[in-house]
Design an enzyme around this catalytic site. Structure first.
Site, PDB file in Angstrom:
ATOM      1  N   HIS A 194       8.382   0.819  -4.867  1.00  0.00           N
ATOM      2  CA  HIS A 194       8.514  -0.579  -4.449  1.00  0.00           C
ATOM      3  C   HIS A 194       9.589  -0.678  -3.392  1.00  0.00           C
ATOM      4  CE1 HIS A 194       8.798  -4.922  -4.607  1.00  0.00           C
ATOM      5  NE2 HIS A 194       7.625  -4.876  -5.177  1.00  0.00           N
TER       6      HIS A 194
ATOM      7  N   ASP B   5       1.667  -3.546 -10.494  1.00  0.00           N
ATOM      8  CA  ASP B   5       0.232  -3.387 -10.276  1.00  0.00           C
ATOM      9  C   ASP B   5      -0.344  -2.161 -10.951  1.00  0.00           C
ATOM     10  OD1 ASP B   5      -0.241  -5.711  -8.981  1.00  0.00           O
ATOM     11  OD2 ASP B   5       0.446  -4.942  -7.069  1.00  0.00           O
TER      12      ASP B   5
HETATM   13  N1  CMC Z   1       3.607   8.137  -3.886  1.00  0.00           N
HETATM   14  C1  CMC Z   1       4.221   9.210  -3.321  1.00  0.00           C
HETATM   15  N2  CMC Z   1       5.311   9.105  -2.518  1.00  0.00           N
HETATM   16  C2  CMC Z   1       5.792   7.880  -2.281  1.00  0.00           C
HETATM   17  C3  CMC Z   1       5.188   6.721  -2.829  1.00  0.00           C
HETATM   18  C4  CMC Z   1       4.058   6.883  -3.670  1.00  0.00           C
HETATM   19  N3  CMC Z   1       3.463   5.819  -4.210  1.00  0.00           N
HETATM   20  N4  CMC Z   1       5.864   5.621  -2.416  1.00  0.00           N
HETATM   21  C5  CMC Z   1       6.860   6.081  -1.624  1.00  0.00           C
HETATM   22  N5  CMC Z   1       6.820   7.434  -1.545  1.00  0.00           N
HETATM   23  C6  CMC Z   1       7.783   8.305  -0.830  1.00  0.00           C
HETATM   24  C7  CMC Z   1       7.559   8.249   0.674  1.00  0.00           C
HETATM   25  O1  CMC Z   1       6.657   9.230   1.100  1.00  0.00           O
HETATM   26  C8  CMC Z   1       8.970   8.481   1.177  1.00  0.00           C
HETATM   27  O2  CMC Z   1       9.248   9.860   1.030  1.00  0.00           O
HETATM   28  P1  CMC Z   1      10.244  10.608   2.098  1.00  0.00           P
HETATM   29  O3  CMC Z   1      11.572   9.985   1.888  1.00  0.00           O
HETATM   30  O4  CMC Z   1      10.177  12.045   1.709  1.00  0.00           O
HETATM   31  O5  CMC Z   1       9.680  10.328   3.454  1.00  0.00           O
HETATM   32  C9  CMC Z   1       9.854   7.753   0.148  1.00  0.00           C
HETATM   33  O6  CMC Z   1       9.075   7.763  -1.069  1.00  0.00           O
HETATM   34  C10 CMC Z   1      10.185   6.321   0.536  1.00  0.00           C
HETATM   35  O7  CMC Z   1       8.944   5.637   0.800  1.00  0.00           O
HETATM   36  P2  CMC Z   1       8.754   4.468   1.844  1.00  0.00           P
HETATM   37  O8  CMC Z   1       7.357   4.471   2.332  1.00  0.00           O
HETATM   38  O9  CMC Z   1       9.860   4.523   2.858  1.00  0.00           O
HETATM   39  O10 CMC Z   1       9.017   3.217   0.917  1.00  0.00           O
HETATM   40  P3  CMC Z   1       8.680   1.734   1.303  1.00  0.00           P
HETATM   41  O11 CMC Z   1       9.722   0.891   0.672  1.00  0.00           O
HETATM   42  O12 CMC Z   1       8.485   1.578   2.772  1.00  0.00           O
HETATM   43  O13 CMC Z   1       7.244   1.493   0.620  1.00  0.00           O
HETATM   44  C11 CMC Z   1       5.568   0.941  -0.971  1.00  0.00           C
HETATM   45  C12 CMC Z   1       7.067   0.818  -0.593  1.00  0.00           C
HETATM   46  C13 CMC Z   1       5.326   0.034  -2.184  1.00  0.00           C
HETATM   47  C14 CMC Z   1       4.685   0.449   0.190  1.00  0.00           C
HETATM   48  C15 CMC Z   1       5.263   2.414  -1.301  1.00  0.00           C
HETATM   49  O14 CMC Z   1       6.064   2.850  -2.360  1.00  0.00           O
HETATM   50  C16 CMC Z   1       3.782   2.641  -1.610  1.00  0.00           C
HETATM   51  O15 CMC Z   1       2.979   2.847  -0.687  1.00  0.00           O
HETATM   52  N6  CMC Z   1       3.386   2.587  -2.924  1.00  0.00           N
HETATM   53  C17 CMC Z   1       2.012   2.711  -3.306  1.00  0.00           C
HETATM   54  C18 CMC Z   1       1.307   1.384  -3.117  1.00  0.00           C
HETATM   55  C19 CMC Z   1       1.690   0.352  -4.165  1.00  0.00           C
HETATM   56  O16 CMC Z   1       1.726   0.625  -5.351  1.00  0.00           O
HETATM   57  N7  CMC Z   1       1.944  -0.887  -3.694  1.00  0.00           N
HETATM   58  C20 CMC Z   1       2.223  -2.014  -4.583  1.00  0.00           C
HETATM   59  C21 CMC Z   1       3.596  -2.560  -4.403  1.00  0.00           C
HETATM   60  S1  CMC Z   1       3.981  -3.692  -5.756  1.00  0.00           S
HETATM   61  C22 CMC Z   1       3.017  -5.065  -5.469  1.00  0.00           C
HETATM   62  C23 CMC Z   1       3.551  -5.948  -4.436  1.00  0.00           C
HETATM   63  O17 CMC Z   1       4.671  -6.446  -4.590  1.00  0.00           O
HETATM   64  O18 CMC Z   1       2.812  -6.166  -3.447  1.00  0.00           O
END
Ligand code: CMC
Length: 433
Positions: A309, A367
């Site tokens: 998240h 979710d």
């Molecule tokens: N699986 C594997 N690796 C992950 C995941 C995941 N679900 N989420 C983040 N990472 C890794 C990412 O690759 C990065 O690694 P590194 O530092 O080595 O590059 C690190 O964790 C930080 O990730 P980020 O993309 O910079 O984090 P963010 O804050 O930009 O993204 C997120 C948050 C929710 C978009 C992401 O965690 C994700 O894509 N999760 C899966 C989709 C999901 O479940 N979304 C629902 C969110 S809750 C409902 C809502 O509020 O809408």
């Protein structure tokens, strides 16, 4: 005179500096007012994804991502989830206070008065292909609502704004159920206003004219809980979209349609649907390590859906509440033997012990569990995000209304760092070889 806290930013190259005021909030981090930066130092700030930028002041919802805190109008989500109803949350978010008994009666009546949709909307729905995704339909239909309410679209009029908010909250369940009925070829059902908000939605989704339908109280409560937990989440992508669209003076139906479109993405509201797809793909707990390895591989775009998240970095308080509800529901529905849940729980266990996920604070989010609940309730997969949209409609309209009462309202207009071609002169076609 009050003590202003100032932070000085100095450009070492030119020696110029600017004093930025620290603005305190009621809870959480203070923010640095950098509005003078471009005029004083000639710089914009660079913040892709707005991860370090407060786009507004807001009095609606507070999140502490480190401590796993979520407050709606000051009330902890745990207390609201246990004692309140979705419609009461709507009142709380919209008006800032829990209603007293008289106001509660009045608010219920206002919402019920607007549950029906114009018959023209149903003809509009009939124009979609039978296999259209209901989120695509919802974007179009909600946007089209403005064409039915020309006479109450004066956004400078607080009464018009409030009426639009009530209409959106009241009509979204009816529109969503109509989309579903259309997709399965069943006749549309009308709202029954003696039923509660959630019960009424289930009735419009699952009843048929030929037979009586009584939704199970356990199902109603589980859905109600899910909707309470999704009602608002401060400046997330879809809410920020609604505020941004609203800042241009666009009508509320168009703004909420933009929010629905944003919610649809798998990184946002589409995640609950993506979670079930992923669990179905995994299908066997023995396959989990393979998927976990893929999620950790930087060269593989695969991510564990329902994990991570942007804001919650210790745990998602909504996930804690809904995890328990998920177990209770499956037991009550005698669906304890759900293979998908087994995969989900095993995945949760494995990921939570894995260094990659621990280091990056990647925990199951709301979710991860809401998808399992919706599936157990018999909600079709492509309706999952639609239900999220119904729940979030109140958050969107509350933020949209708050924008108009802010004393610093301006059209939203982010800046950029240009990295394209440097200035060059046009070359006529005949000279281009
Ligand atoms: N699986 C594997 N690796 C992950 C995941 C995941 N679900 N989420 C983040 N990472 C890794 C990412 O690759 C990065 O690694 P590194 O530092 O080595 O590059 C690190 O964790 C930080 O990730 P980020 O993309 O910079 O984090 P963010 O804050 O930009 O993204 C997120 C948050 C929710 C978009 C992401 O965690 C994700 O894509 N999760 C899966 C989709 C999901 O479940 N979304 C629902 C969110 S809750 C409902 C809502 O509020 O809408």
């Amino acid at each position: 005179m009050t003590n202003r806290r100032l932070v000085t930013i100095t450009d070492n190259a030119s020696g110029s500096s600017v004093e930025c005021e620290v603005l305190e909030g009621v809870h959480g981090r203070s923010v640095l007012d950098i509005r003078a930066l471009p005029s004083k130092l000639g710089y914009f700030t660079y913040d892709p994804g707005f991860a370090s930028t407060a786009s507004c002041s807001s009095a609606i919802t507070y999140i502490d991502g480190q401590e796993g805190v979520l407050l709606y109008r000051g009330y902890p989500i745990e207390q609201l989830a246990e004692h309140s109803s979705f419609l009461e949350i709507c009142h709380l978010l919209l008006y800032g206070e829990l209603p007293d008994k008289a106001r509660w009666k009045e608010f219920n009546a206002e919402i019920r008065r607007h549950t029906m949709v114009h018959e023209g909307i149903r003809r509009f729905i009939a124009g979609y292909n039978h296999d259209a995704h209901p989120m695509g339909m919802l974007v179009g239909i909600v946007g089209a609502l403005s064409t039915f309410y020309h006479d109450t679209l004066d956004i400078s009029d607080p009464e018009h704004r409030e009426l639009a908010a009530i209409r959106l909250i009241a009509k979204l369940p009816s529109i969503a159920a109509d989309c579903y009925k259309y997709s399965i070829g069943q006749p549309f059902m009308y709202p029954i206003n003696s039923l509660g908000y959630v019960e009424n939605f289930l009735q419009m989704m699952f009843s048929v004219r030929a037979e009586p339908y009584i939704p199970s109280p356990v199902a109603v409560r589980a859905l109600e809980l899910m909707m309470i937990l999704h009602a608002d989440h401060e400046q997330n992508a879809s809410t920020s979209t609604v505020r941004l669209a609203g800042s241009s003076g666009a009508n509320p139906y168009a703004c909420v349609a933009a929010g629905i479109a944003t919610l649809w993405g798998p990184a946002h509201g589409g995640a609950n649907e993506a979670v079930i797809n992923m669990l179905q793909d995994i299908s066997d707990p023995a396959e989990i390590p393979k998927y976990v390895e893929r999620a950790k591989d930087r060269n593989d775009p695969f991510r564990l859906m329902g994990f991570g998240h942007r804001v919650y970095k210790s745990f998602d308080p909504r996930a804690t509440i809904i995890r328990q509800a998920c177990h209770d529901l499956l037991q009550d529905l005698d669906a304890g033997n759900q293979p998908l849940l087994e995969v989900a729980l095993r995945l949760e266990e494995i990921a939570l012990q894995d260094e990659y996920f621990i280091e990056r604070n990647l925990y199951p989010n709301v979710d991860f569990y809401s998808g399992i609940i919706l599936r157990a309730l018999g909600i079709p997969l492509n309706m999952f995000t639609v239900i999220f949209a119904i729940s979030r409609s109140v958050g969107w309209v509350t933020h949209w209304m708050e924008f108009f009462t802010a004393d610093d309202q301006r059209i939203g207009r982010p800046q950029q760092r240009y990295v394209g071609a440097a200035r060059r002169d046009f070359v006529p076609m005949k000279d281009r070889g």
